[in-house]
Design an enzyme around this catalytic site. Sequence first.
Site, PDB file in Angstrom:
ATOM      1  N   HIS A 107      -1.632  15.728 -16.360  1.00 50.30           N
ATOM      2  CA  HIS A 107      -1.974  16.721 -15.359  1.00 50.30           C
ATOM      3  C   HIS A 107      -0.748  17.801 -15.523  1.00 50.30           C
ATOM      4  CE1 HIS A 107      -4.683  13.642 -12.542  1.00 50.30           C
ATOM      5  NE2 HIS A 107      -5.513  13.821 -14.028  1.00 50.30           N
ATOM      6  N   TYR A 141      -2.823  15.385  -2.641  1.00 53.35           N
ATOM      7  CA  TYR A 141      -2.033  14.625  -1.633  1.00 53.35           C
ATOM      8  C   TYR A 141      -2.182  15.347  -0.190  1.00 53.35           C
ATOM      9  CZ  TYR A 141       1.151  12.988  -4.949  1.00 53.35           C
ATOM     10  OH  TYR A 141       1.529  12.600  -6.416  1.00 53.35           O
ATOM     11  N   PRO A 173       7.070   5.686  -2.743  1.00 50.12           N
ATOM     12  CA  PRO A 173       5.953   5.957  -3.502  1.00 50.12           C
ATOM     13  C   PRO A 173       5.238   7.582  -3.219  1.00 50.12           C
ATOM     14  CG  PRO A 173       4.768   4.510  -2.268  1.00 50.12           C
ATOM     15  CD  PRO A 173       5.998   5.088  -1.563  1.00 50.12           C
ATOM     16  N   LYS A 208       8.370   8.436  -8.579  1.00 54.62           N
ATOM     17  CA  LYS A 208       9.419   8.365  -9.038  1.00 54.62           C
ATOM     18  C   LYS A 208      10.051   6.300  -9.459  1.00 54.62           C
ATOM     19  CE  LYS A 208      10.447  12.628  -9.310  1.00 54.62           C
ATOM     20  NZ  LYS A 208       9.157  12.645 -10.369  1.00 54.62           N
ATOM     21  N   TYR A 229       8.778  16.838  -9.214  1.00 59.15           N
ATOM     22  CA  TYR A 229       7.682  15.910  -9.714  1.00 59.15           C
ATOM     23  C   TYR A 229       7.756  15.907 -10.779  1.00 59.15           C
ATOM     24  CZ  TYR A 229       3.143  14.271  -8.825  1.00 59.15           C
ATOM     25  OH  TYR A 229       1.912  13.250  -8.738  1.00 59.15           O
TER      26      TYR A 229
END
Length: 393
Positions: free
Chosen positions: A75, A204, A296, A300, A388
């Site tokens: 991704h 998200y 979550p 991580k 990220y």
Amino acid sequence: MKTLRTQVLIVGAGPSGLLLGQLLHKAGIVNLILERQTGDYVLGRIRAGVLEQTTVDLLDEAGVGARMHAEGLVHHGFDLVFDGQRHRIDLQALTGGKSVIVYGQTEITRDLMEARAAAGLPTLYSAADVQLRNFDSAHPSARCIVNGEEVLVQCEFIAGCDGYHGVSRASVPGSAIRSFEKIYPFGWLGLLSDTPPVSHELIYGSHERGFSLCSMRSAARSRYYLQVPLTEQAGDWSDERFWNELRLRLDPAAAEALVTGPALEKSIAPLRSFVAEPMRFGRLFLAGDAAHIVPPTGAKGLNLAASDIYYLSQALIEHYRDRRGSGIEHYSARCLSRIWKAERFSWWFSSLMHSFPQEQAIEARLHRAELEYLVSSHAAQTVMAENYVGLPW
Ligand code: RFL
Ligand code: PHB
């Protein structure tokens, strides 16, 4: 009573323990794993999905990367959705070409278990009542019950890879350890289904009804999450109720495109930020969820477990191969420096994206302003993307 001997005793056959076992084996260090559950139970837990490049590299080094590269999904970005609009965070452009791989923790665990079995390495499953002894001396040991028989394991080091509820951290005297904890006033209700993902990248979502996440395990298997109050039970959520609520929290195009189907699994996970300091007590090391938990939202947890295992395997290899102790001495400080940065990012991203029950009107407006700033500022997106994809080890 049966007596076994090993160099490194590993408590817990989750991803931390299995990965450590594989890396030590490759370096010729003898290890044995004690796991409280059965192998099938461990494989039944649906957890993480997103791997940083450094985690991928370590799995390669352990010799278990083949299926991950064949089946994992690379991704290059993800979407944020709020106020009915989607905004892409282009990880690749913002980080100079970095990306993440979507490959389920269940599959990593399966790959590691298979590699361990193929190498003939010992794992005692269903090990009950594990008790750790003398880890402040040169001769640590553990006792447990396996198939009704008492087993004593004598070893040189103990790696506590037994998760948040494990025995390792609990074996340390309270005066020797300091814990930092924040419990969030909501949980994540997760649903796994054999339906194509709503989008080819993760979404998200921040909505006044609560956070949502659209994730996946493959082109045919989806993983979705909804923020729910802690008072809810997974059984209160029919599949239809879940899908309807998810649609309400997405943008119109995603709500329209969502393909629904029967849930294969549905469960609620609490959200917690937790760190225990230090992470070494004589010859006992804590690693992974045994030492720290992140909410979550930043994906991580498993990646932090991998970086602990990198530092721990290096320290033990240095000890056995080079007879040097600096890796062992600095293990805790090295891990904690990276852990706190991931804790910060996960806390920030969680605070930004969720609805807080007691939130004042001004806080809701400030969150909205921060989201608007984020999607309009290259600098803010760069900070987010850098965290990220994962900070360097
Ligand atoms: P685990 O996986 O909890 O494994 C610990 C093992 O120890 C065993 N055990 C014992 N064995 C012997 N004696 C005892 N007394 C024992 N007590 C416990 C347990 O049975 C178990 O097998 O810890 P480990 O190996 O440190 O791995 C950590 C990860 O599992 C965890 O950090 C991640 O799953 C967190 N996480 C995510 N991490 C990511 O990096 N990316 C993600 O996308 C992501 N998504 C998630 C997540 C965790 C979630 N939940 C359910 C907490 C999504 C969710 C919903
Ligand atoms: C998941 O697919 O389970 C997942 C993905 C991203 C997260 C958390 C969980 O941030």
